[in-house]
Design a protein around this motif. Structure first.
Motif, PDB file in Angstrom:
ATOM      1  N   MET A   2       1.411  -1.026  -0.057  1.00 12.60           N
ATOM      2  CA  MET A   2       0.075  -0.297   0.032  1.00 12.60           C
ATOM      3  C   MET A   2       1.020   1.110   0.404  1.00 12.60           C
ATOM      4  N   GLN A   3       0.849   2.061  -1.191  1.00 11.71           N
ATOM      5  CA  GLN A   3       0.983   3.342  -0.879  1.00 11.71           C
ATOM      6  C   GLN A   3       1.452   4.607   0.518  1.00 11.71           C
ATOM      7  N   TYR A   4       1.652   5.335   1.255  1.00  8.94           N
ATOM      8  CA  TYR A   4       1.580   5.735   1.572  1.00  8.94           C
ATOM      9  C   TYR A   4       2.043   7.607   0.953  1.00  8.94           C
ATOM     10  N   TYR A   5       1.367   8.537   1.645  1.00  8.50           N
ATOM     11  CA  TYR A   5       2.109   9.546   1.128  1.00  8.50           C
ATOM     12  C   TYR A   5       2.165  10.929   2.297  1.00  8.50           C
ATOM     13  N   ILE A   6       3.304  11.677   2.220  1.00 12.91           N
ATOM     14  CA  ILE A   6       3.535  12.397   3.375  1.00 12.91           C
ATOM     15  C   ILE A   6       2.408  14.039   3.246  1.00 12.91           C
ATOM     16  N   VAL A   7       2.257  14.576   4.128  1.00 12.41           N
ATOM     17  CA  VAL A   7       1.052  15.263   4.274  1.00 12.41           C
ATOM     18  C   VAL A   7       1.797  16.367   4.473  1.00 12.41           C
ATOM     19  N   ASN A   8       2.266  17.677   3.979  1.00 13.64           N
ATOM     20  CA  ASN A   8       2.567  19.206   4.707  1.00 13.64           C
ATOM     21  C   ASN A   8       1.588  19.714   5.281  1.00 13.64           C
ATOM     22  N   ASP A   9       0.078  19.570   4.367  1.00 12.36           N
ATOM     23  CA  ASP A   9      -0.580  20.473   4.582  1.00 12.36           C
ATOM     24  C   ASP A   9      -1.376  19.720   5.984  1.00 12.36           C
ATOM     25  N   TRP A  10      -1.278  19.936   7.796  1.00 11.43           N
ATOM     26  CA  TRP A  10      -2.265  18.771   7.811  1.00 11.43           C
ATOM     27  C   TRP A  10      -3.336  19.734   8.905  1.00 11.43           C
ATOM     28  N   THR A  11      -3.663  20.804   8.299  1.00 18.33           N
ATOM     29  CA  THR A  11      -5.166  21.024   7.909  1.00 18.33           C
ATOM     30  C   THR A  11      -6.652  20.246   7.026  1.00 18.33           C
ATOM     31  N   ILE A  12      -6.147  20.110   6.312  1.00 19.27           N
ATOM     32  CA  ILE A  12      -6.922  19.293   5.778  1.00 19.27           C
ATOM     33  C   ILE A  12      -6.914  17.448   5.721  1.00 19.27           C
ATOM     34  N   LEU A  13      -6.813  17.174   6.978  1.00 18.79           N
ATOM     35  CA  LEU A  13      -6.720  16.021   7.926  1.00 18.79           C
ATOM     36  C   LEU A  13      -7.945  15.511   8.711  1.00 18.79           C
ATOM     37  N   ALA A  14      -8.701  15.973   9.180  1.00 19.39           N
ATOM     38  CA  ALA A  14      -9.806  16.376  10.624  1.00 19.39           C
ATOM     39  C   ALA A  14     -10.488  15.076   9.886  1.00 19.39           C
ATOM     40  N   GLY A  15     -10.272  14.045  10.882  1.00 16.50           N
ATOM     41  CA  GLY A  15     -11.327  12.917  10.720  1.00 16.50           C
ATOM     42  C   GLY A  15     -10.274  11.540  10.059  1.00 16.50           C
ATOM     43  N   ALA A  16      -9.353  11.713  10.129  1.00 16.24           N
ATOM     44  CA  ALA A  16      -8.823  10.923   9.085  1.00 16.24           C
ATOM     45  C   ALA A  16      -8.059  10.292   9.440  1.00 16.24           C
TER      46      ALA A  16
END
Length: 76
Positions: free
Chosen positions: A1-15
């Motif tokens: 499974m592919q994982y990605y680093i997230v730089n904008d943490w504001t898109i992650l609510a509920g994830a």
């Protein structure tokens, strides 16, 4: 499974995300909330581990799978 680093943490609510330092996996949990500038998130870890503050300035990185990105509507 592919994982990605997230730089904008504001898109992650509920994830569901993984917290890492470098490439080392530390924990996973659901992002409950974040600061307006996105530099800090509160992570609900479940399984009795409770809530934890995670901040970028301490070197933490957040990774998310492609499936989980789809689940929060960030990948089509």
């Amino acid at each position: 499974m592919q994982y990605y680093i997230v730089n904008d943490w504001t898109i992650l609510a509920g994830a569901m995300v993984e917290i890492r330092i470098g490439r080392d996996f530390l924990r996973e949990g659901v992002v409950e909330s974040y600061t307006p500038d996105g530099s800090i998130v509160w992570l609900e870890q479940g399984q009795g581990f409770g809530r934890q503050l995670v901040d970028k300035s301490s070197g933490f990185k957040i990774y998310i799978s492609e499936d989980r990105l789809r689940a929060i509507g960030r990948v089509r």
